[in-house]
Design an enzyme around this catalytic site. Structure first.
Site, short mmCIF file in Angstrom:
data_model
loop_
_atom_site.label_atom_id
_atom_site.label_comp_id
_atom_site.label_asym_id
_atom_site.label_seq_id
_atom_site.Cartn_x
_atom_site.Cartn_y
_atom_site.Cartn_z
N ALA A 1 83.71 62.21 53.12
CA ALA A 1 82.87 61.19 53.65
C ALA A 1 81.57 61.25 52.55
O ALA A 1 81.20 62.31 51.99
CB ALA A 1 81.97 61.61 54.80
N GLY A 2 81.18 60.02 52.29
CA GLY A 2 80.16 59.72 51.32
C GLY A 2 80.41 59.69 49.97
O GLY A 2 79.56 59.48 49.35
N GLY B 1 81.07 56.47 54.71
CA GLY B 1 80.76 55.11 54.07
C GLY B 1 79.47 54.86 53.24
O GLY B 1 79.47 53.72 52.70
N LYS C 1 92.92 65.05 62.26
CA LYS C 1 91.55 65.35 61.83
C LYS C 1 90.71 65.13 62.67
O LYS C 1 90.52 64.18 63.22
CB LYS C 1 91.48 63.96 60.57
CG LYS C 1 90.20 64.34 59.78
CD LYS C 1 89.90 63.10 59.02
CE LYS C 1 88.16 63.13 58.64
NZ LYS C 1 87.70 61.79 58.07
N ASN D 1 87.76 56.95 51.36
CA ASN D 1 88.13 55.67 51.96
C ASN D 1 87.20 54.41 51.73
O ASN D 1 87.97 53.64 50.93
CB ASN D 1 88.11 55.99 53.55
CG ASN D 1 88.89 54.44 54.40
OD1 ASN D 1 88.97 53.57 53.67
ND2 ASN D 1 89.25 54.81 55.60
N THR D 2 86.31 54.38 52.17
CA THR D 2 85.25 53.20 51.84
C THR D 2 85.13 52.99 50.10
O THR D 2 85.40 51.70 50.15
CB THR D 2 83.94 53.61 52.35
OG1 THR D 2 84.09 53.66 53.88
CG2 THR D 2 83.12 52.17 52.19
#
Lengths: 263, 67
Positions: free
Chosen positions: A188-189, A162, A101, A210-211
Protein backbone atom coordinates in the site's frame (compact mmCIF):
# COMPACT_ATOMS: atom_id res chain seq x y z
CA UNK A 1 26.80 -9.11 5.75
CA UNK A 2 25.18 -9.77 2.39
CA UNK A 3 21.82 -11.41 2.79
CA UNK A 4 21.19 -14.90 1.48
CA UNK A 5 20.12 -14.94 -2.13
CA UNK A 6 17.11 -17.16 -2.63
CA UNK A 7 13.46 -17.18 -3.45
CA UNK A 8 10.77 -15.57 -1.37
CA UNK A 9 9.20 -18.31 0.74
CA UNK A 10 5.71 -17.87 2.19
CA UNK A 11 4.26 -20.74 4.18
CA UNK A 12 6.62 -23.15 2.45
CA UNK A 13 5.77 -21.98 -1.07
CA UNK A 14 8.64 -20.49 -3.12
CA UNK A 15 8.28 -17.43 -5.32
CA UNK A 16 11.07 -16.28 -7.61
CA UNK A 17 9.37 -12.87 -7.94
CA UNK A 18 9.25 -10.55 -4.95
CA UNK A 19 6.62 -8.32 -6.49
CA UNK A 20 2.98 -9.02 -5.63
CA UNK A 21 0.46 -7.25 -7.84
CA UNK A 22 -3.15 -6.29 -7.23
CA UNK A 23 -5.77 -6.61 -9.96
CA UNK A 24 -7.95 -3.58 -9.15
CA UNK A 25 -8.54 -0.46 -11.24
CA UNK A 26 -7.00 -1.58 -14.54
CA UNK A 27 -8.53 0.14 -17.58
CA UNK A 28 -9.47 -3.21 -19.14
CA UNK A 29 -8.90 -6.94 -18.66
CA UNK A 30 -6.42 -7.31 -21.49
CA UNK A 31 -4.21 -4.51 -20.23
CA UNK A 32 -4.34 -6.11 -16.79
CA UNK A 33 -3.22 -9.46 -18.18
CA UNK A 34 -0.37 -7.85 -20.11
CA UNK A 35 0.71 -5.83 -17.07
CA UNK A 36 0.74 -8.91 -14.84
CA UNK A 37 2.92 -10.65 -17.41
CA UNK A 38 5.29 -7.70 -17.61
CA UNK A 39 5.54 -7.50 -13.82
CA UNK A 40 6.85 -11.04 -13.54
CA UNK A 41 4.61 -11.53 -10.51
CA UNK A 42 3.56 -14.96 -9.30
CA UNK A 43 1.08 -13.87 -6.65
CA UNK A 44 -1.89 -11.64 -7.45
CA UNK A 45 -4.63 -10.30 -5.22
CA UNK A 46 -8.35 -10.07 -5.92
CA UNK A 47 -11.46 -9.02 -4.00
CA UNK A 48 -14.80 -10.72 -3.43
CA UNK A 49 -17.93 -8.75 -4.23
CA UNK A 50 -21.61 -9.42 -4.75
CA UNK A 51 -22.59 -10.40 -8.27
CA UNK A 52 -24.49 -7.62 -10.02
CA UNK A 53 -27.68 -9.40 -11.03
CA UNK A 54 -28.38 -6.81 -13.73
CA UNK A 55 -24.98 -7.55 -15.25
CA UNK A 56 -23.94 -11.00 -14.01
CA UNK A 57 -21.15 -11.51 -16.57
CA UNK A 58 -18.45 -9.42 -14.90
CA UNK A 59 -15.43 -9.37 -17.23
CA UNK A 60 -12.88 -7.84 -14.83
CA UNK A 61 -10.86 -10.99 -14.26
CA UNK A 62 -11.84 -12.76 -17.47
CA UNK A 63 -8.25 -12.60 -18.76
CA UNK A 64 -6.61 -13.62 -15.50
CA UNK A 65 -4.74 -16.85 -16.21
CA UNK A 66 -4.66 -18.71 -12.92
CA UNK A 67 -2.23 -21.27 -14.30
CA UNK A 68 0.39 -18.49 -14.24
CA UNK A 69 -0.34 -16.89 -10.89
CA UNK A 70 -1.33 -17.96 -7.46
CA UNK A 71 -4.48 -16.09 -6.46
CA UNK A 72 -4.40 -14.32 -3.12
CA UNK A 73 -7.97 -13.28 -2.25
CA UNK A 74 -8.36 -10.34 0.09
CA UNK A 75 -11.01 -9.50 2.67
CA UNK A 76 -11.34 -5.91 1.50
CA UNK A 77 -14.58 -4.31 2.54
CA UNK A 78 -14.51 -6.03 5.93
CA UNK A 79 -15.11 -3.59 8.77
CA UNK A 80 -14.50 -5.99 11.63
CA UNK A 81 -13.15 -9.45 12.40
CA UNK A 82 -16.50 -11.19 11.83
CA UNK A 83 -16.87 -9.76 8.32
CA UNK A 84 -13.25 -10.62 7.50
CA UNK A 85 -13.66 -14.23 8.64
CA UNK A 86 -16.86 -14.57 6.61
CA UNK A 87 -15.15 -13.22 3.47
CA UNK A 88 -12.15 -15.47 4.03
CA UNK A 89 -14.38 -18.55 4.17
CA UNK A 90 -16.17 -17.54 0.98
CA UNK A 91 -12.81 -16.95 -0.70
CA UNK A 92 -11.56 -20.35 0.40
CA UNK A 93 -14.64 -21.98 -1.06
CA UNK A 94 -14.06 -20.15 -4.34
CA UNK A 95 -10.34 -20.80 -4.72
CA UNK A 96 -10.07 -24.15 -3.03
CA UNK A 97 -6.96 -22.87 -1.29
CA UNK A 98 -6.51 -21.46 2.16
CA UNK A 99 -4.43 -18.35 1.52
CA UNK A 100 -5.99 -15.06 2.50
CA UNK A 101 -4.85 -11.45 2.53
CA UNK A 102 -6.51 -10.17 5.67
CA UNK A 103 -7.73 -6.58 5.43
CA UNK A 104 -9.96 -4.92 8.01
CA UNK A 105 -10.50 -1.28 7.13
CA UNK A 106 -13.47 0.22 8.97
CA UNK A 107 -13.25 3.80 7.71
CA UNK A 108 -13.20 4.83 4.04
CA UNK A 109 -11.18 8.05 4.06
CA UNK A 110 -7.77 6.60 4.85
CA UNK A 111 -8.63 2.89 4.68
CA UNK A 112 -6.29 2.30 7.59
CA UNK A 113 -6.34 -1.22 9.02
CA UNK A 114 -7.99 -1.75 12.40
CA UNK A 115 -5.22 -3.37 14.48
CA UNK A 116 -7.48 -4.93 17.13
CA UNK A 117 -9.94 -6.49 14.69
CA UNK A 118 -7.10 -7.58 12.39
CA UNK A 119 -5.36 -9.42 15.23
CA UNK A 120 -8.66 -11.03 16.35
CA UNK A 121 -9.45 -12.15 12.80
CA UNK A 122 -5.90 -13.41 12.23
CA UNK A 123 -6.09 -15.58 15.32
CA UNK A 124 -9.42 -17.11 14.28
CA UNK A 125 -8.33 -17.67 10.68
CA UNK A 126 -5.05 -19.33 11.65
CA UNK A 127 -6.98 -21.64 13.98
CA UNK A 128 -9.32 -22.38 11.08
CA UNK A 129 -6.37 -23.50 8.93
CA UNK A 130 -5.82 -20.39 6.82
CA UNK A 131 -2.46 -19.08 5.64
CA UNK A 132 -2.91 -15.47 6.72
CA UNK A 133 -1.14 -12.49 5.17
CA UNK A 134 -2.35 -9.49 7.18
CA UNK A 135 -2.41 -5.91 5.92
CA UNK A 136 -1.40 -3.79 8.90
CA UNK A 137 -0.18 -0.41 9.96
CA UNK A 138 3.58 -0.19 10.30
CA UNK A 139 3.57 -1.01 14.02
CA UNK A 140 6.46 -3.26 15.12
CA UNK A 141 4.63 -4.55 18.20
CA UNK A 142 1.57 -5.46 16.14
CA UNK A 143 3.83 -7.17 13.61
CA UNK A 144 5.24 -9.31 16.37
CA UNK A 145 1.78 -10.11 17.73
CA UNK A 146 0.54 -11.11 14.27
CA UNK A 147 3.55 -13.36 13.75
CA UNK A 148 3.05 -14.83 17.22
CA UNK A 149 -0.51 -15.91 16.42
CA UNK A 150 0.76 -17.70 13.32
CA UNK A 151 0.47 -15.28 10.39
CA UNK A 152 2.55 -16.32 7.38
CA UNK A 153 3.77 -12.79 6.66
CA UNK A 154 3.24 -9.27 7.88
CA UNK A 155 2.23 -6.62 5.37
CA UNK A 156 2.89 -3.14 6.76
CA UNK A 157 1.65 -0.16 4.80
CA UNK A 158 4.03 2.39 3.30
CA UNK A 159 1.25 5.00 3.07
CA UNK A 160 -2.56 4.83 2.76
CA UNK A 161 -3.88 2.49 0.03
CA UNK A 162 -3.70 4.06 -3.42
CA UNK A 163 -2.09 7.26 -2.13
CA UNK A 164 1.16 6.77 -4.12
CA UNK A 165 3.06 8.66 -1.42
CA UNK A 166 5.87 6.17 -0.89
CA UNK A 167 7.57 4.98 2.27
CA UNK A 168 6.09 7.39 4.78
CA UNK A 169 6.40 4.76 7.49
CA UNK A 170 10.03 3.98 6.69
CA UNK A 171 11.44 4.18 10.24
CA UNK A 172 8.77 1.84 11.61
CA UNK A 173 9.18 -0.62 8.75
CA UNK A 174 12.93 -0.73 9.46
CA UNK A 175 12.16 -1.91 12.99
CA UNK A 176 9.65 -4.46 11.70
CA UNK A 177 12.26 -5.84 9.30
CA UNK A 178 14.92 -5.95 12.01
CA UNK A 179 12.64 -7.96 14.29
CA UNK A 180 10.91 -10.08 11.67
CA UNK A 181 10.42 -13.81 12.05
CA UNK A 182 8.15 -14.04 8.96
CA UNK A 183 8.49 -12.37 5.54
CA UNK A 184 7.78 -8.62 5.49
CA UNK A 185 5.75 -7.50 2.48
CA UNK A 186 5.50 -3.73 2.14
CA UNK A 187 1.97 -3.09 0.96
CA UNK A 188 0.00 0.00 0.00
CA UNK A 189 1.05 3.50 -0.93
CA UNK A 190 4.05 2.68 -3.12
CA UNK A 191 3.65 5.11 -6.00
CA UNK A 192 6.90 4.78 -7.93
CA UNK A 193 9.37 2.06 -8.78
CA UNK A 194 11.94 3.95 -6.69
CA UNK A 195 9.69 3.44 -3.65
CA UNK A 196 9.66 -0.29 -4.28
CA UNK A 197 13.44 -0.34 -4.75
CA UNK A 198 13.87 1.57 -1.51
CA UNK A 199 11.73 -0.93 0.39
CA UNK A 200 13.74 -3.84 -0.98
CA UNK A 201 17.04 -2.06 -0.27
CA UNK A 202 15.90 -1.73 3.34
CA UNK A 203 15.49 -5.48 3.52
CA UNK A 204 11.80 -6.01 2.87
CA UNK A 205 11.13 -9.49 1.53
CA UNK A 206 8.59 -8.34 -1.05
CA UNK A 207 6.36 -5.46 -2.09
CA UNK A 208 2.73 -5.38 -3.17
CA UNK A 209 1.69 -2.84 -5.79
CA UNK A 210 -1.66 -2.21 -7.43
CA UNK A 211 -2.78 1.38 -8.02
CA UNK A 212 0.60 2.70 -9.16
CA UNK A 213 0.63 0.14 -11.97
CA UNK A 214 -3.08 0.02 -12.78
CA UNK A 215 -3.70 3.76 -13.19
CA UNK A 216 -0.41 4.63 -14.92
CA UNK A 217 -0.81 5.99 -18.44
CA UNK A 218 0.88 2.78 -19.60
CA UNK A 219 0.28 0.06 -17.01
CA UNK A 220 2.38 -2.50 -18.89
CA UNK A 221 5.47 -0.28 -18.93
CA UNK A 222 4.93 0.63 -15.29
CA UNK A 223 4.61 -3.02 -14.34
CA UNK A 224 7.95 -3.71 -15.98
CA UNK A 225 9.47 -0.72 -14.21
CA UNK A 226 8.30 -2.07 -10.83
CA UNK A 227 9.67 -5.51 -11.69
CA UNK A 228 13.11 -4.05 -12.45
CA UNK A 229 12.99 -1.80 -9.38
CA UNK A 230 12.16 -4.65 -7.02
CA UNK A 231 14.99 -6.68 -8.52
CA UNK A 232 17.38 -3.73 -8.32
CA UNK A 233 16.50 -3.24 -4.65
CA UNK A 234 17.18 -6.89 -3.87
CA UNK A 235 20.51 -6.82 -5.70
CA UNK A 236 21.53 -3.65 -3.86
CA UNK A 237 20.63 -5.24 -0.56
CA UNK A 238 22.66 -8.32 -1.38
CA UNK A 239 25.57 -6.23 -2.62
CA UNK A 240 25.82 -4.29 0.64
CA UNK A 241 25.44 -0.53 0.47
CA UNK A 242 28.14 2.01 1.24
CA UNK A 243 27.73 3.73 4.59
CA UNK A 244 26.73 7.35 4.51
CA UNK A 245 29.20 9.98 5.67
CA UNK A 246 28.93 13.65 6.54
CA UNK A 247 31.89 14.66 4.36
CA UNK A 248 32.99 13.86 0.84
CA UNK A 249 35.01 10.75 0.11
CA UNK A 250 36.91 11.42 -3.09
CA UNK A 251 36.32 8.92 -5.83
CA UNK A 252 39.37 10.11 -7.81
CA UNK A 253 42.94 10.09 -6.50
CA UNK A 254 43.93 13.11 -4.40
CA UNK A 255 47.48 13.13 -5.78
CA UNK A 256 49.08 13.89 -9.13
CA UNK A 257 47.04 17.00 -9.88
CA UNK A 258 48.20 19.09 -12.87
CA UNK A 259 49.32 21.94 -10.70
CA UNK A 260 52.16 22.81 -8.38
CA UNK A 261 50.86 22.94 -4.85
CA UNK A 262 52.23 25.85 -2.91
CA UNK A 263 53.72 24.77 0.38
CA UNK B 1 -43.33 -19.49 -5.95
CA UNK B 2 -40.92 -18.74 -3.09
CA UNK B 3 -39.73 -15.47 -1.61
CA UNK B 4 -36.00 -15.30 -1.02
CA UNK B 5 -33.37 -12.65 -0.49
CA UNK B 6 -30.56 -12.50 -3.06
CA UNK B 7 -27.66 -10.17 -2.37
CA UNK B 8 -29.80 -8.15 0.00
CA UNK B 9 -32.80 -7.76 -2.32
CA UNK B 10 -36.17 -9.51 -2.11
CA UNK B 11 -36.97 -11.78 -5.07
CA UNK B 12 -39.97 -13.91 -5.95
CA UNK B 13 -38.76 -17.05 -7.64
CA UNK B 14 -40.65 -19.72 -9.50
CA UNK B 15 -39.15 -22.51 -11.56
CA UNK B 16 -36.07 -23.11 -9.43
CA UNK B 17 -35.83 -25.64 -6.62
CA UNK B 18 -32.06 -25.74 -6.20
CA UNK B 19 -29.23 -23.22 -6.11
CA UNK B 20 -28.05 -24.54 -9.47
CA UNK B 21 -31.45 -23.92 -11.06
CA UNK B 22 -31.57 -20.47 -9.46
CA UNK B 23 -28.27 -19.54 -11.12
CA UNK B 24 -29.58 -20.68 -14.49
CA UNK B 25 -32.77 -18.68 -13.97
CA UNK B 26 -30.80 -15.56 -13.08
CA UNK B 27 -28.33 -16.13 -15.94
CA UNK B 28 -25.39 -16.09 -13.51
CA UNK B 29 -22.42 -18.10 -14.83
CA UNK B 30 -21.11 -20.47 -12.17
CA UNK B 31 -17.43 -19.86 -13.02
CA UNK B 32 -15.53 -18.07 -10.29
CA UNK B 33 -18.69 -17.86 -8.16
CA UNK B 34 -19.32 -18.55 -4.50
CA UNK B 35 -22.77 -19.05 -3.05
CA UNK B 36 -23.70 -18.56 0.56
CA UNK B 37 -27.07 -19.89 1.72
CA UNK B 38 -28.34 -18.75 5.10
CA UNK B 39 -24.82 -17.95 6.22
CA UNK B 40 -23.23 -21.21 5.09
CA UNK B 41 -20.97 -21.55 2.08
CA UNK B 42 -22.36 -23.92 -0.54
CA UNK B 43 -19.52 -26.08 -1.86
CA UNK B 44 -19.08 -25.38 -5.61
CA UNK B 45 -19.75 -29.02 -6.44
CA UNK B 46 -23.02 -29.04 -4.47
CA UNK B 47 -24.92 -26.27 -6.26
CA UNK B 48 -27.22 -28.68 -8.11
CA UNK B 49 -27.98 -30.67 -4.97
CA UNK B 50 -28.61 -27.73 -2.64
CA UNK B 51 -32.32 -26.90 -2.34
CA UNK B 52 -33.67 -23.39 -1.95
CA UNK B 53 -36.69 -22.67 0.21
CA UNK B 54 -39.01 -19.82 1.09
CA UNK B 55 -37.25 -17.26 3.31
CA UNK B 56 -33.72 -18.24 2.27
CA UNK B 57 -31.01 -15.61 2.37
CA UNK B 58 -28.70 -16.15 -0.60
CA UNK B 59 -25.46 -14.34 -1.35
CA UNK B 60 -23.83 -14.67 -4.76
CA UNK B 61 -20.28 -13.35 -4.80
CA UNK B 62 -17.35 -13.59 -7.14
CA UNK B 63 -13.81 -12.34 -7.52
CA UNK B 64 -13.28 -8.90 -8.96
CA UNK B 65 -10.12 -6.87 -9.35
CA UNK B 66 -8.67 -5.78 -6.04
CA UNK B 67 -5.46 -5.00 -4.24
Amino acid sequence: MPAEHGPLVIAGVEFASRLLVGTGKFPDPRVMAAALDASGTQLVTAALRRVDLQNPHDPTLSHLDLTKYRLLPNTSGARDADEAVRLARLARAATGNNWIKLEVTPEPTYLLPDPVETLKAAERLVQDGFVVLPYMNADPILARRLADVGCATVMPLAAPIGSARGLRTRDQIEIIIAQATVPVVVDAGLGLPSHAAEAMEMGADAVLVNTAIAIADDPVQMARAFKLAAEAGVLARLAGAAETTAHARASSPLTGFLRNDTP
Amino acid sequence: MIRISINGEAHEISGAATVGELLTLLNVPPANLVVERNGDVVAPGRLAQTPIADGDVIELVRFVGGG
